[in-house]
Design an enzyme around this catalytic site. Structure first.
Site, PDB file in Angstrom:
ATOM      1  N   ASN A  68      60.289 -10.465   6.116  1.00 57.66           N
ATOM      2  CA  ASN A  68      60.031  -8.421   6.632  1.00 57.66           C
ATOM      3  C   ASN A  68      60.707  -7.965   6.273  1.00 57.66           C
ATOM      4  OD1 ASN A  68      57.427  -9.835   7.204  1.00 57.66           O
ATOM      5  ND2 ASN A  68      57.883  -9.623   9.434  1.00 57.66           N
ATOM      6  N   GLN A  95      51.925  -6.444   1.708  1.00 56.95           N
ATOM      7  CA  GLN A  95      51.699  -7.023  -0.009  1.00 56.95           C
ATOM      8  C   GLN A  95      51.058  -6.519  -0.451  1.00 56.95           C
ATOM      9  OE1 GLN A  95      52.181 -11.220  -0.048  1.00 56.95           O
ATOM     10  NE2 GLN A  95      50.237 -11.852  -0.720  1.00 56.95           N
ATOM     11  N   GLU A 152      43.945  12.534 -24.111  1.00 59.79           N
ATOM     12  CA  GLU A 152      42.724  11.886 -23.829  1.00 59.79           C
ATOM     13  C   GLU A 152      43.299  10.678 -23.139  1.00 59.79           C
ATOM     14  OE1 GLU A 152      38.679  12.413 -26.203  1.00 59.79           O
ATOM     15  OE2 GLU A 152      40.244  11.606 -28.045  1.00 59.79           O
ATOM     16  N   HIS A 183      40.633  31.384 -16.586  1.00 57.56           N
ATOM     17  CA  HIS A 183      39.283  31.291 -16.928  1.00 57.56           C
ATOM     18  C   HIS A 183      38.979  31.114 -18.272  1.00 57.56           C
ATOM     19  CE1 HIS A 183      38.892  33.490 -13.113  1.00 57.56           C
ATOM     20  NE2 HIS A 183      39.446  34.371 -13.917  1.00 57.56           N
ATOM     21  N   ASN A 243      40.896  11.925 -34.342  1.00 58.21           N
ATOM     22  CA  ASN A 243      40.924  12.162 -32.453  1.00 58.21           C
ATOM     23  C   ASN A 243      41.848  11.984 -31.814  1.00 58.21           C
ATOM     24  OD1 ASN A 243      37.666  12.423 -33.247  1.00 58.21           O
ATOM     25  ND2 ASN A 243      37.942  10.392 -33.338  1.00 58.21           N
ATOM     26  N   LYS A 268      37.123  12.375 -39.056  1.00 58.09           N
ATOM     27  CA  LYS A 268      37.800  12.786 -37.955  1.00 58.09           C
ATOM     28  C   LYS A 268      39.181  12.354 -38.216  1.00 58.09           C
ATOM     29  CE  LYS A 268      35.037  12.790 -34.225  1.00 58.09           C
ATOM     30  NZ  LYS A 268      35.111  13.518 -32.830  1.00 58.09           N
ATOM     31  N   SER A 319      51.106 -13.777  -4.021  1.00 57.16           N
ATOM     32  CA  SER A 319      51.740 -12.533  -4.260  1.00 57.16           C
ATOM     33  C   SER A 319      52.816 -13.099  -5.512  1.00 57.16           C
ATOM     34  CB  SER A 319      52.464 -11.637  -3.672  1.00 57.16           C
ATOM     35  OG  SER A 319      53.533 -11.716  -3.180  1.00 57.16           O
TER      36      SER A 319
HETATM   37  N1  ARG Z   1      54.775 -10.985  -0.264  1.00 51.84           N
HETATM   38  C1  ARG Z   1      55.027 -10.657   1.326  1.00 51.84           C
HETATM   39  C2  ARG Z   1      54.944  -9.774   1.465  1.00 51.84           C
HETATM   40  O1  ARG Z   1      55.135  -9.040  -0.672  1.00 51.84           O
HETATM   41  C3  ARG Z   1      57.097 -11.027   1.855  1.00 51.84           C
HETATM   42  C4  ARG Z   1      56.497 -10.472   2.916  1.00 51.84           C
HETATM   43  C5  ARG Z   1      56.277 -11.659   4.051  1.00 51.84           C
HETATM   44  N2  ARG Z   1      55.674 -11.201   5.408  1.00 51.84           N
HETATM   45  C6  ARG Z   1      55.128 -12.508   6.208  1.00 51.84           C
HETATM   46  N3  ARG Z   1      56.130 -11.804   7.198  1.00 51.84           N
HETATM   47  N4  ARG Z   1      54.311 -13.059   6.066  1.00 51.84           N
HETATM   48  O2  ARG Z   1      54.475  -8.373   1.188  1.00 51.84           O
END
Ligand code: ARG
Length: 459
Positions: A111, A323, A291, A157, A286, A284, A24
């Site tokens: 976590n 994640q 939009e 309306h 626009n 034109k 990530s």
């Molecule tokens: N990259 C993870 C997320 O964004 C961090 C938490 C990962 N925790 C785990 N138990 N693998 O959720």
């Protein structure tokens, strides 16, 4: 090679596809600042509680400062193999300070760490958006003051209904945006509790001080329940909900701008800065920015839906599905940052065609309600009957191809003989608007007061 973070149990490395689906870092590197700040708060607490030595704590703190500097200066190499921002920072810390780096993760898990970082990031984003919304309100209020007496048709309306002032119409959006800011403030209030110290899910056996880390990070208090602390993403959902409503407001305004600058209306002109031409049709201009504000609202609503759907089936506590929580939030914030700025730009540059707006009032018998009200007030007719009489008069005017105010008195009397000259005082749009002095109404004097009140309240 086995992962250096949990290599104890693992002999082999991750498959290439596993690395691609699992990492990530390309997304969550965006909250490196929050991650480092939270780690420093955690380390300071570990020292204060005698869990980590002062020397190790100092090394960690210094090392994290260096990591921060490296990232800010673009000298940091992010690694997908290290998955996420938390591991990237910690791995680099280990290279810089050695053994003490390994003590940082005492009494903590990714976590509670990610939940903490994310809350901190959303909190900053909220504050930024509030500032931008305030600027948009300022642009609208400024315009409303200039156009407090500018007459235009009000619609229901999308049919001409009653005359209003353009300033009054603009102030309607100032109110909506005010509630949007209120929703963001409510969201901020609820999210401002610290998950840090919940550890993986159950709390920890170390004598940590969650109050201290909460305070250090500007949270109002620690979250009460360690299971909730690592499971909850409703702060992000609430944020995206507020942003979706805001996006709907911006989209409705954008739609009005598109209509108002179309050939049928021509009430306003957008500036060169917020329009584009056509590659084939030289005439034109626009309204692309409007939009796109309208279109991007769909995207923000999609972001909310994406996260709702990710979360709806998840058992407590943390699951890797979660994640997926960051990308929609980042996307919604980036999208709205742009949309709010573009809307403010369009409002500031708007060319208002007062004459076209005034001319549009001569169609649609827009003072019919005023005539009916007059019949009630002056002749004592029940409103239902006045409505009927006025309807007949509208039909006459329509047949004659003229406006109500242009019908001769004799014509008016042919339907209701008691009608007298006094009625001429209510049949023009100017008179209609000037008479709507009720609280929150469209009379220019009320609009000026409302603009002053909005200035006081929101800017
Ligand atoms: N990259 C993870 C997320 O964004 C961090 C938490 C990962 N925790 C785990 N138990 N693998 O959720």
């Amino acid at each position: 090679a086995a992962n250096s973070m949990w290599g104890g149990r693992f002999a082999g490395g991750a498959d290439r596809v596993m690395e691609a689906i699992n990492a990530s870092i390309d997304i969550d590197r965006r909250f490196y600042r929050q991650d480092i700040r939270a780690s420093q708060a955690h380390a300071a607490m570990l020292v204060a509680q005698g869990i980590v030595s002062a020397e190790d704590g100092a090394a960690i703190h210094r090392g994290l400062d260096q990591v921060l500097a490296e990232i800010e200066e673009g000298r940091f190499t992010f690694s997908r193999a290290l998955e996420d921002i938390h591991m990237n920072v910690e791995a680099r810390l280990k290279e810089i300070v050695g053994e003490p780096a390994g003590r940082l993760h005492t009494a903590r898990s990714r976590n509670d760490q990610v939940a903490t970082d994310f809350r901190l990031w959303v909190r900053d984003a909220l504050d930024g958006l509030d500032e931008r919304l305030r600027d948009l309100q300022a642009a609208l209020i400024g315009r409303a003051e200039q156009e407090a007496g500018t007459l235009m048709p009000g619609y229901t309306h999308l049919q001409a209904a009653q005359p209003v002032t353009f300033g009054h119409h603009l102030l309607a959006y100032v109110e909506m945006l005010g509630r949007d800011r209120g929703r963001l403030a409510d969201c901020r209030e609820r999210l401002n509790e610290s998950p840090l110290g919940a550890a993986a899910l159950a709390g920890t056996s170390f004598p940590i001080d969650r109050e201290a880390t909460a305070r250090a990070l500007g949270f109002d208090r620690p979250m009460a329940n360690s299971i909730d602390a690592v499971s909850d993403r409703d702060f992000a959902l609430e944020f995206l909900s507020a942003l979706s409503i805001l996006a709907v407001h911006l989209s409705r305004f954008a739609e009005e701008l598109v209509l108002w600058c179309s050939e049928g209306f021509r009430f306003v002109g957008l500036s060169d800065a917020f329009t584009t031409g056509s590659s084939i049709m030289p005439q034109k201009r626009n309204p692309d920015a409007a939009e796109l504000v309208r279109g991007k609202a769909g995207r923000v609503i999609g972001d909310l839906n994406a996260l709702l759907i990710v979360m709806k089936g998840l058992p407590l506590t943390y699951g890797k599905d979660m994640q997926e929580d960051k990308e929609p939030v980042f996307d919604a914030v980036d999208t709205l940052d742009l949309c709010i700025a573009a809307t403010a730009g369009m409002v500031r540059d708007l060319a208002v065609d007062r004459e076209r707006m005034r001319k549009a009032l001569s169609a649609g018998f827009i003072t019919a309600t005023d005539l009916a009200d007059w019949l009630v007030r002056e002749l004592g007719l029940p409103f239902r009957e006045a409505h009927h009489v006025t309807g007949s008069l509208v039909a006459k005017a329509e047949a004659a191809g003229c406006d109500l105010a242009a019908l001769p008195l004799a014509e008016l009397r042919s339907v209701e003989p008691r009608i007298h000259e006094g009625v001429l005082s209510v049949l023009t749009p100017e008179q209609a608007v000037a008479s709507r002095v009720s609280l929150g109404g469209t009379a220019p004097e009320r609009v000026r007061e409302a603009a002053a009140a909005a200035r006081e309240r929101w800017l």
